[in-house]
Design an enzyme around this catalytic site. Structure first.
Site, PDB file in Angstrom:
ATOM      1  CG  PHE A  29      11.642   1.528  10.773  1.00 33.50           C
ATOM      2  CD1 PHE A  29      11.643   0.509   9.832  1.00 33.50           C
ATOM      3  CD2 PHE A  29      10.430   2.038  11.208  1.00 33.50           C
ATOM      4  CE1 PHE A  29      10.455  -0.002   9.334  1.00 33.50           C
ATOM      5  CE2 PHE A  29       9.235   1.538  10.726  1.00 33.50           C
ATOM      6  CZ  PHE A  29       9.250   0.507   9.785  1.00 33.50           C
ATOM      7  CG  ASP A  76      15.871  -1.390   4.425  1.00 35.78           C
ATOM      8  OD1 ASP A  76      16.989  -0.877   4.546  1.00 35.78           O
ATOM      9  OD2 ASP A  76      15.312  -1.976   5.362  1.00 35.78           O
ATOM     10  CE  LYS A  81      -2.994  -2.537   3.092  1.00 37.46           C
ATOM     11  NZ  LYS A  81      -3.221  -2.781   4.519  1.00 37.46           N
ATOM     12  N   GLY A  82       2.077   1.163   0.587  1.00 35.94           N
ATOM     13  CA  GLY A  82       2.879   2.353   0.866  1.00 35.94           C
ATOM     14  C   GLY A  82       3.089   3.267  -0.332  1.00 35.94           C
ATOM     15  NE  ARG A  96      -0.068   1.822   5.293  1.00 33.89           N
ATOM     16  CZ  ARG A  96       0.871   1.015   4.830  1.00 33.89           C
ATOM     17  NH1 ARG A  96       1.868   1.499   4.125  1.00 33.89           N
ATOM     18  NH2 ARG A  96       0.829  -0.287   5.072  1.00 33.89           N
TER      19      ARG A  96
HETATM   20  P1  IMP Z   1      13.495  -4.193   1.360  1.00 30.63           P
HETATM   21  O1  IMP Z   1      13.044  -5.509   0.787  1.00 30.63           O
HETATM   22  O2  IMP Z   1      14.436  -4.382   2.524  1.00 30.63           O
HETATM   23  O3  IMP Z   1      14.083  -3.271   0.321  1.00 30.63           O
HETATM   24  O4  IMP Z   1      12.247  -3.494   2.016  1.00 30.63           O
HETATM   25  C1  IMP Z   1      11.106  -3.361   1.289  1.00 30.63           C
HETATM   26  C2  IMP Z   1       9.932  -2.884   2.066  1.00 30.63           C
HETATM   27  O5  IMP Z   1      10.169  -2.842   3.480  1.00 30.63           O
HETATM   28  C3  IMP Z   1       9.580  -1.470   1.660  1.00 30.63           C
HETATM   29  O6  IMP Z   1       8.841  -1.430   0.459  1.00 30.63           O
HETATM   30  C4  IMP Z   1       8.795  -1.031   2.855  1.00 30.63           C
HETATM   31  O7  IMP Z   1       7.489  -1.524   2.769  1.00 30.63           O
HETATM   32  C5  IMP Z   1       9.520  -1.719   4.017  1.00 30.63           C
HETATM   33  N1  IMP Z   1      10.514  -0.810   4.617  1.00 30.63           N
HETATM   34  C6  IMP Z   1      11.850  -0.811   4.474  1.00 30.63           C
HETATM   35  N2  IMP Z   1      12.425   0.170   5.187  1.00 30.63           N
HETATM   36  C7  IMP Z   1      11.402   0.820   5.797  1.00 30.63           C
HETATM   37  C8  IMP Z   1      11.334   1.944   6.673  1.00 30.63           C
HETATM   38  O8  IMP Z   1      12.328   2.592   7.060  1.00 30.63           O
HETATM   39  N3  IMP Z   1      10.088   2.308   7.081  1.00 30.63           N
HETATM   40  C9  IMP Z   1       8.939   1.668   6.695  1.00 30.63           C
HETATM   41  N4  IMP Z   1       8.966   0.614   5.864  1.00 30.63           N
HETATM   42  C10 IMP Z   1      10.182   0.197   5.419  1.00 30.63           C
END
Ligand code: IMP
Length: 188
Positions: free
Chosen positions: A160, A111, A51-52, A173
């Site tokens: 975070f 991330d 959703k983000g 959000r």
């Molecule tokens: P990744 O697979 O580690 O790149 O993370 C992907 C998902 O983790 C992102 O699309 C977000 O939904 C969530 N995410 C990663 N870092 C953050 C953060 O700092 N705040 C909130 N959600 C995060």
């Protein structure tokens, strides 16, 4: 949680604002202009992950002034609330074929990159003509998958963050900026 007159919801939960709302909006407009120029005549399909990223997508679309189409996928991440495992389940697929299309995947934050890597592999298997990635927020320090970004709004430190679509346990959000929560709010 109830708030007194003097204390707003944001005052109670926000520790630091990393990117103010007006800076986000300026960056989104800039990326929108670049997309309009780069994809002119290509009838691109912009895809985002619910959703983000829907908050970013809604603003970005209004900053693009060429014909485009939009589609969404939804996934769930398994594992701890604040860390990606890269183990992903697709819970809503695209509505249409992307074969031979110029596809631009729009992400709110990258991330480790594991989630995006999974989605990119899935989409590549459907033979788009081109598949690129744009993100508003990027945490390069934690990257585990090699991902090249055509558009990158802001590099962030390894913290975070919530707001502008990003959540912690489904909340925050709706904060209009990107911020760090007070330690008292975040209990891992
Ligand atoms: P990744 O697979 O580690 O790149 O993370 C992907 C998902 O983790 C992102 O699309 C977000 O939904 C969530 N995410 C990663 N870092 C953050 C953060 O700092 N705040 C909130 N959600 C995060």
């Amino acid at each position: 949680m109830a708030f007194s007159h003097a204390q707003t919801f944001a005052d109670a939960v926000v520790s630091d604002i990393l990117i103010p709302a007006d800076e986000i909006q300026r960056k989104v407009v800039e990326i929108g202009r670049r997309i309009s120029r780069d994809y002119d005549g290509l009838n691109p399909l912009l895809v985002s992950i619910l959703k983000g990223s829907s908050f970013l997508m809604a603003d970005l679309l209004r900053a693009i002034d060429i014909p485009i189409e939009v589609d969404f996928i939804a996934i769930t991440n398994y594992g701890p609330a604040t860390r990606s495992s890269g183990v992903v389940r697709l819970i809503k697929d695209l509505d249409r074929s992307i074969e031979n299309r110029h596809v631009l995947l729009i992400e709110d934050i990258i991330d480790t990159g594991l989630t995006l890597n999974y989605v990119l592999k899935l989409l590549r298997g459907r033979h788009p003509r081109a598949l690129d990635v744009g993100t508003l927020l990027n945490k390069p320090a934690r990257r585990l998958a090699n991902i090249s970004l055509r558009y990158n709004g802001f590099d962030l430190p390894d913290r975070f963050v919530v707001g502008y679509g990003l959540d912690f346990q489904g909340r925050y959000r709706n904060l209009p900026y990107v911020c760090v929560l007070k330690p008292s709010v975040v209990s891992f």
